[in-house]
Write a protein that holds these residues in place. Structure first.
Motif, short mmCIF file in Angstrom:
data_model
loop_
_atom_site.label_atom_id
_atom_site.label_comp_id
_atom_site.label_asym_id
_atom_site.label_seq_id
_atom_site.Cartn_x
_atom_site.Cartn_y
_atom_site.Cartn_z
N LEU A 135 0.83 -1.21 0.00
CA LEU A 135 0.00 0.00 0.00
C LEU A 135 0.86 1.27 0.00
O LEU A 135 0.51 2.29 -0.60
CB LEU A 135 -0.93 -0.01 1.20
CG LEU A 135 -2.08 -1.01 1.14
CD1 LEU A 135 -2.79 -1.09 2.49
CD2 LEU A 135 -3.08 -0.63 0.06
N SER A 136 2.00 1.23 0.68
CA SER A 136 2.91 2.39 0.69
C SER A 136 3.46 2.65 -0.70
O SER A 136 3.59 3.80 -1.14
CB SER A 136 4.04 2.15 1.69
OG SER A 136 4.84 1.05 1.27
N THR A 137 3.79 1.55 -1.42
CA THR A 137 4.25 1.74 -2.81
C THR A 137 3.16 2.37 -3.66
O THR A 137 3.42 3.24 -4.51
CB THR A 137 4.68 0.39 -3.40
OG1 THR A 137 3.59 -0.52 -3.29
CG2 THR A 137 5.89 -0.16 -2.68
N GLU A 138 1.92 1.92 -3.44
CA GLU A 138 0.82 2.52 -4.18
C GLU A 138 0.64 3.99 -3.83
O GLU A 138 0.29 4.81 -4.69
CB GLU A 138 -0.48 1.76 -3.88
CG GLU A 138 -0.50 0.38 -4.50
CD GLU A 138 -1.77 -0.38 -4.13
OE1 GLU A 138 -1.94 -1.49 -4.65
OE2 GLU A 138 -2.56 0.15 -3.35
N ALA A 139 0.87 4.35 -2.56
CA ALA A 139 0.79 5.76 -2.18
C ALA A 139 1.83 6.59 -2.92
O ALA A 139 1.57 7.72 -3.34
CB ALA A 139 0.98 5.89 -0.66
N LEU A 140 3.04 6.00 -3.11
CA LEU A 140 4.06 6.70 -3.90
C LEU A 140 3.60 6.92 -5.34
O LEU A 140 3.85 7.98 -5.93
CB LEU A 140 5.37 5.89 -3.87
CG LEU A 140 6.08 5.80 -2.50
CD1 LEU A 140 7.24 4.82 -2.57
CD2 LEU A 140 6.58 7.19 -2.05
N GLN A 141 2.95 5.87 -5.89
CA GLN A 141 2.42 6.03 -7.25
C GLN A 141 1.38 7.16 -7.32
O GLN A 141 1.31 7.92 -8.29
CB GLN A 141 1.80 4.72 -7.72
CG GLN A 141 2.81 3.63 -7.98
CD GLN A 141 2.15 2.33 -8.40
OE1 GLN A 141 0.92 2.28 -8.47
NE2 GLN A 141 2.96 1.30 -8.66
N ILE A 142 0.56 7.23 -6.27
CA ILE A 142 -0.45 8.31 -6.23
C ILE A 142 0.23 9.68 -6.17
O ILE A 142 -0.24 10.66 -6.78
CB ILE A 142 -1.38 8.08 -5.02
CG1 ILE A 142 -2.29 6.88 -5.29
CG2 ILE A 142 -2.25 9.32 -4.75
CD1 ILE A 142 -3.01 6.35 -4.09
#
Length: 559
Positions: free
Chosen positions: A425-432
């Motif tokens: 989820l943290s990686t996805e937050a970076l993508q966001i």
């Protein structure tokens, strides 16, 4: 002055003798002026002429084309001893009125005549207008006032015809300038349409990119929901096997829920920002539509003006058919201008078709954006339903957690797995965050487009100011042309800094004014007079000196 003029054609008992012809006095001009020898020689060499009347008509046409008719007749009138052999004592050519009529012929030297001499029947007799009733006669002195009024009416008609000629020349120049301005505006409209099409293509590409990004986000959310559902099933099996460590699991689950709620809020905020971007795009499209409608209104106004000008040209053509044969050339020029206007209307129709195609593309883009909004709203509703179902499941888990606190050791392994999901989820937050940067970049591009639009509006305003300046210059040129037609030198505004009479310096309060008689520049107090001139029958501005001189001339002529 044509070959039908009563001052040269033989009329009964008034102008020529019974056995004399018009060619006789015109042939004497060769002896008085050597330059007329070429005309008389060319008339004698013409093969189709058999009568003296035909030779006289050919001589008059050649003199008109040479622009020396008034000069030749002036030399002929000064020699009354020679004219007495051809004219009777009471003829008009032997009196003072003949000199006045020859002086009026000076205006014909300005006209470029191109008359046909060969291939016409110049020998045939043409109906002659009898002006003897308007001329002096010793028997009818008591009717002199009526004759003077009739002569004045004839002169008024002549002035009216000259004024019509000037107005036609001005309308021709105005139409040519309008055609040039229309061609320029058409080229500018084509460029603006190309720019608008490029902007629409860019906006469509940006919409497709946003759609693809939204689809990716939805797919990722669905995958996370599926993984979460699998984890929940595993957790239920683990809860049945062991009920230890449920308190720690409960706290960690609470924290994860908070993080997921925050992520959901961030996603919703981004979606709201995207919706606002779409609204801004729609506003930009509406502004483009307004600009297009305004330009269409201007084009319609120009069409109305062109229709009015066409109607005016037709009316002037009908009025001037009986006045002169020279108006046929001007009518040909007007027909050419009408063809140009028709071509311009055809190009305008093509531009309207292109505008309609652009509006169709825009409506299709708006329909696609509406469909995308509907799909997005449906997906958001489904996500909210799934979240509500998840919350219900969590409530059930809380009831199970109160009962099953004994199985803690087995749930620690599951906690490690959930930590891994947190990392994902943290990686996805970076993508966001990367998506946010792209959003800021799009905003910067939108600001650049707005600056370009403002620059174009400034350019249009500058063009409007230049057009107004050109109109003022055209009015100055018209005044200068009128002065040149009157035979006077038109002094330029830059050459005069002081009034010629009072010698006061010009300023903002003390403006410059041209005298329409002498062409010099005066202040308002020194040129506050109006009189009709030979070049213009209407009253125009005249300086004090010219006003006094003209009044003296009028008084002397009256006496």
């Amino acid at each position: 002055m044509s070959e039908k003029s009563p001052c040269l054609s033989p009329v009964k008992k008034s102008f020529l003798g019974f056995n004399k012809s018009l060619w006789g006095p015109l042939e004497l001009v060769e002896k008085l002026c050597p330059e007329a020898a070429e005309i008389s020689a060319s008339v004698r060499d013409l093969p189709g002429l058999k009568t003296p009347l035909g030779r006289a008509r050919a001589w008059l046409r050649l003199a008109l084309m040479q622009k020396r008719l008034a000069d030749y007749l002036r030399l002929l009138i000064t020699r009354k001893d020679l004219l007495s052999d051809f004219y009777e004592d009471s003829a008009l050519m032997l009196e003072e009125e003949g000199a006045v009529i020859v002086g009026l012929l000076v205006g014909l030297n300005v006209i470029d005549a191109n008359l046909c001499v060969k291939g016409e029947d110049l020998d045939s007799q043409v109906g002659v207008i009898d002006f003897s009733m308007y001329l002096k006669n010793d028997i009818d002195d008591y009717r002199s006032e009526e004759r003077n009024s009739q002569i004045a009416s004839i002169l008024d008609q002549k002035n009216y015809v000259e004024e019509l000629n000037r107005q036609l020349n001005s309308t021709v120049h105005g139409l040519q300038s309008r055609v040039d301005s229309l061609e320029k505006s058409n080229s500018k409209l084509i460029e603006e349409l190309a720019i608008a099409k490029n902007n629409i293509i860019k906006l469509q590409e940006e919409n497709q990119q946003l759609r693809s990004e939204n689809n990716l986000i939805l797919l990722k959310a669905q995958q996370h929901l599926e993984v979460a559902q699998g984890d929940v099933s595993l957790e239920r099996d683990a809860y049945k096997q062991s009920r230890q460590g449920l308190d720690e699991m409960y706290n960690e689950a609470r924290r994860q829920l908070k993080e997921e709620c925050q992520l959901r809020q961030d996603v919703e905020n981004e979606l709201v920002a995207q919706v606002s971007m779409k609204q801004e795009m729609e506003l930009a499209m509406k502004l483009l539509e307004k600009d297009i409608h305004e330009k269409q209104d201007t084009l319609i106004g120009l069409r109305h003006q062109l229709d009015e000008v066409k109607a005016i040209n037709v009316e002037m053509y009908q009025k001037m058919q009986s006045s002169d044969e020279e108006m046929k050339k001007k009518n040909n020029v007007i027909s050419r201008l009408e063809e140009k206007t028709n071509q311009i209307t055809a190009t305008m129709k093509q531009l309207e078709q292109r505008l309609q195609e652009a509006e169709r593309h825009r409506t299709s883009a708006e329909d696609g954006s509406r469909r995308f909004k509907l799909d997005f709203a449906k997906k958001a509703d489904s996500l909210q339903r799934q979240i509500e179902h998840r919350e219900k499941q969590l409530q059930q888990l809380e009831t199970d957690l109160k009962i099953e606190r004994e199985w803690r050791q087995t749930l620690q392994n599951d906690l490690h797995r959930e930590r891994e999901t947190v990392s994902q989820l943290s990686t996805e937050a970076l993508q966001i965050n990367g998506l946010k940067k792209e959003f800021h970049r799009l905003q910067d591009e939108n600001l650049q487009l707005k600056t370009v639009c403002e620059d174009q509006e400034q350019a249009l305003e500058e063009l409007g100011s230049k057009l107004s300046e050109s109109k003022l210059k055209i009015e100055d040129i018209k005044e200068a042309n009128k002065a040149l037609q009157g035979g006077q030198v038109w002094l330029k505004d830059k050459e005069a800094t002081h009034c010629k009479l009072c010698e006061k310096e010009f300023s903002i309060s003390r403006r410059k004014h041209h005298c329409r008689n002498c062409g010099e520049i005066f202040c308002n107090s020194c040129s506050d007079n109006e009189l009709p001139l030979p070049a213009s029958p209407k009253p125009v501005r005249v300086c004090d000196t010219c006003h006094a001189l003209l009044l003296q001339r009028c008084s002397s002529n009256a006496t």
